[in-house]
Write a protein that holds these residues in place. Structure first.
Motif, short mmCIF file in Angstrom:
data_model
loop_
_atom_site.label_atom_id
_atom_site.label_comp_id
_atom_site.label_asym_id
_atom_site.label_seq_id
_atom_site.Cartn_x
_atom_site.Cartn_y
_atom_site.Cartn_z
N GLY A 264 -13.37 -6.61 -0.40
CA GLY A 264 -13.93 -7.37 1.14
C GLY A 264 -15.59 -7.30 0.92
O GLY A 264 -16.28 -6.35 0.14
N THR A 292 -11.18 -12.59 -5.90
CA THR A 292 -11.09 -13.03 -4.65
C THR A 292 -12.06 -12.18 -3.64
O THR A 292 -11.81 -10.96 -3.67
CB THR A 292 -9.67 -12.99 -4.01
OG1 THR A 292 -8.82 -13.89 -4.73
CG2 THR A 292 -9.47 -13.56 -2.41
N VAL A 294 -13.18 -11.14 0.13
CA VAL A 294 -12.59 -11.36 1.51
C VAL A 294 -13.49 -11.23 2.47
O VAL A 294 -14.12 -10.25 2.80
CB VAL A 294 -11.46 -10.39 1.77
CG1 VAL A 294 -10.62 -10.64 3.08
CG2 VAL A 294 -10.34 -10.32 0.50
N GLU A 297 -14.18 -8.01 5.70
CA GLU A 297 -13.36 -6.88 5.45
C GLU A 297 -14.07 -5.46 4.85
O GLU A 297 -14.78 -5.97 3.78
CB GLU A 297 -12.17 -7.26 4.59
CG GLU A 297 -11.04 -8.18 5.13
CD GLU A 297 -10.41 -7.61 6.55
OE1 GLU A 297 -10.61 -6.38 6.63
OE2 GLU A 297 -9.64 -8.27 7.07
N PHE A 301 -8.83 -2.14 3.79
CA PHE A 301 -8.34 -3.18 4.60
C PHE A 301 -6.70 -3.66 4.20
O PHE A 301 -6.34 -4.01 5.21
CB PHE A 301 -9.23 -4.59 4.44
CG PHE A 301 -9.02 -5.18 3.40
CD1 PHE A 301 -7.83 -6.00 2.92
CD2 PHE A 301 -10.06 -5.36 2.31
CE1 PHE A 301 -7.76 -6.70 1.48
CE2 PHE A 301 -9.97 -5.85 1.16
CZ PHE A 301 -8.83 -6.80 0.70
N MET A 305 -4.30 -4.88 7.44
CA MET A 305 -4.18 -6.32 7.35
C MET A 305 -2.82 -6.80 8.19
O MET A 305 -1.75 -6.11 7.86
CB MET A 305 -4.53 -7.13 6.22
CG MET A 305 -3.39 -6.70 5.36
SD MET A 305 -3.49 -7.42 3.54
CE MET A 305 -2.45 -6.51 2.64
N SER A 309 -2.16 -13.08 8.27
CA SER A 309 -3.69 -13.43 8.55
C SER A 309 -4.29 -13.95 7.62
O SER A 309 -3.77 -13.97 6.33
CB SER A 309 -4.09 -11.98 9.05
OG SER A 309 -4.14 -11.11 7.97
N ARG A 310 -5.50 -14.59 7.54
CA ARG A 310 -6.39 -14.77 6.60
C ARG A 310 -6.53 -13.80 5.64
O ARG A 310 -6.34 -14.37 4.13
CB ARG A 310 -7.60 -15.40 6.98
CG ARG A 310 -8.63 -15.85 6.15
CD ARG A 310 -10.01 -16.31 6.63
NE ARG A 310 -10.79 -15.09 7.03
CZ ARG A 310 -12.11 -15.16 7.27
NH1 ARG A 310 -12.73 -16.32 7.32
NH2 ARG A 310 -12.73 -14.05 7.82
N THR A 311 -6.75 -12.78 5.98
CA THR A 311 -6.87 -11.72 5.03
C THR A 311 -5.52 -11.60 4.12
O THR A 311 -5.60 -11.30 2.71
CB THR A 311 -7.39 -10.23 5.49
OG1 THR A 311 -8.63 -10.25 6.01
CG2 THR A 311 -7.46 -9.18 4.47
N TRP A 312 -4.35 -11.49 4.68
CA TRP A 312 -3.23 -11.58 4.15
C TRP A 312 -2.88 -12.69 2.98
O TRP A 312 -2.74 -12.34 1.96
CB TRP A 312 -1.93 -11.75 5.06
CG TRP A 312 -0.82 -11.72 4.35
CD1 TRP A 312 0.10 -12.94 4.23
CD2 TRP A 312 0.17 -10.53 3.72
NE1 TRP A 312 1.21 -12.56 3.62
CE2 TRP A 312 1.39 -11.43 3.07
CE3 TRP A 312 0.01 -9.30 3.51
CZ2 TRP A 312 2.38 -10.44 2.77
CZ3 TRP A 312 0.95 -8.55 2.86
CH2 TRP A 312 2.19 -9.34 2.53
N LEU A 314 -5.50 -14.26 1.47
CA LEU A 314 -6.24 -14.06 0.48
C LEU A 314 -6.18 -13.19 -0.40
O LEU A 314 -6.14 -13.34 -1.80
CB LEU A 314 -7.69 -14.02 1.08
CG LEU A 314 -8.32 -15.12 1.87
CD1 LEU A 314 -9.77 -14.77 2.49
CD2 LEU A 314 -8.92 -16.08 0.76
N GLN A 315 -5.71 -11.85 -0.12
CA GLN A 315 -5.23 -11.03 -1.02
C GLN A 315 -3.93 -11.38 -1.96
O GLN A 315 -4.01 -10.99 -2.83
CB GLN A 315 -4.93 -9.65 -0.22
CG GLN A 315 -3.97 -9.37 0.67
CD GLN A 315 -2.70 -9.07 0.35
OE1 GLN A 315 -2.66 -8.23 -0.61
NE2 GLN A 315 -1.62 -9.50 0.65
#
Length: 335
Positions: A264, A292, A294, A297, A301, A305, A309-312, A314-315
């Motif tokens: 993050g 990656t 994020v 974050e 995170f 999360m 979601s966007r974070t989901w 991305l990870q």
């Protein structure tokens, strides 16, 4: 077998500490033996807190949906044992336990499952990311791929001796040193604590540490004071050459397993620059790797999360990377 009810088995016992791993199995309708890649998922907690049920279950489910067997191990907690001889050695012994056929012996009585020991990956959050990276060096048979989510690395950076006022502000004033030192007296050395850095607690309705417990107070005091390295290397061993042996940044070589990093941008517990240093070393060594970053974050995170979601998404790039190395499951096991 549900996410709430994994199979739990003993993989190591040492000096009275019984160390277990949870095993999650993907769905199968096959009656014949099938081989599945294996992923080791290691909890966070600054090497001093947490246990195997304190991981992101949506991440576990994502792994199961990819056809992987997931192992979530416990390990001994510092400071009663140092990082190298405790958490790091325990997780390495789990990998040996798998390679030596013990996981497949367990699976024999649980349906048409077989572990593909040629396709083992590891990931973890925070200190768990460090321990996952520890399966890539100084061992005879490393994992095939690694994912570190905001793992603690680059221990020679000044950050690791820097106090964190935002953590100190959460601590009660005038904690008694004798009270804190009770953490060193826990025998056998514990393999679980009732709170982690991911915001979970076993207490109903609780979202954080309980500073009436010596271990909670001790761990957060070390983080606040910038003395975590002293805590995970008790008795003044922070200048010991072994420190070089625990830092993934110091152990990158061309033989290091393919590695992805997720971190993050707003992390104040393990600044993203530490992961960038590791990523740079991996690239310089020619290791297959990626990172990656994020947006927005903080640390931990993964537990907060929301799926979708966007974070989901991305990870998940890290898990897609693992899949590109170890493949999907299952495959028909040879007779």
């Amino acid at each position: 077998m549900s996410l709430d009810n994994p199979l739990t088995v003993l993989y190591k016992e040492i000096n009275g500490s019984k160390i277990t791993t949870d095993i999650y199995l993907p769905s199968t309708s096959s009656a014949s033996p099938q081989k599945y890649p294996v992923v080791i998922d290691i909890h966070g907690g600054a090497f001093m807190l947490g246990h195997s049920r304190m991981v992101s279950l949506p991440q576990v489910k994502d792994c199961l949906d990819r056809g992987w067997i997931v192992l979530v191990p416990n390990h001994r907690l510092c400071p009663g044992v140092n990082l190298l001889e405790g958490p790091m050695q325990d997780i390495r012994d789990l990998l040996t336990w798998i390679h030596d056929g013990h996981l497949n012996k367990v699976l024999c009585s649980h349906g048409a499952y077989s572990a593909d020991i040629d396709n083992i990956a590891a990931f973890g959050t925070s200190s768990g990311g460090t321990l996952a990276l520890g399966l890539g060096f100084n061992i005879p048979r490393p994992v095939k791929a690694i994912l570190s989510l905001y793992g603690a690395v680059h221990f020679t950076d000044p950050f690791w001796k820097t106090p964190l006022p935002h953590v100190a502000s959460k601590l009660p004033p005038n904690l008694d040193p004798g009270f804190l030192s009770q953490t060193y007296q826990e025998i056998p050395i514990p393999t679980d604590s009732s709170v982690s850095l991911e915001g979970q607690s076993e207490a109903e309705g609780s979202k954080g540490p309980n500073f009436s417990r010596p271990r909670d107070a001790f761990a957060f005091t070390q983080i606040a004071n910038g003395t975590v390295m002293d805590a995970i290397y008790p008795d003044g061993k922070t200048t010991d050459p072994d420190m070089e042996r625990i830092d993934p940044v110091k152990n990158v070589s061309a033989e290091f397993p393919p590695t992805w990093i997720v971190h993050g941008l707003e992390d104040t517990m393990v600044p993203i620059g530490l992961s960038r240093e590791l990523y740079g070393r991996l690239r310089e060594a020619g290791v297959q790797c990626g990172m990656t970053e994020v947006p927005g974050e903080e640390h931990t995170f993964a537990m907060l999360m929301k799926v979708g979601s966007r974070t989901w998404w991305l990870q998940r790039e890290g898990f897609d990377f693992l899949e590109g190395i170890i493949g999907e499951g299952p495959q028909t096991a040879p007779n």
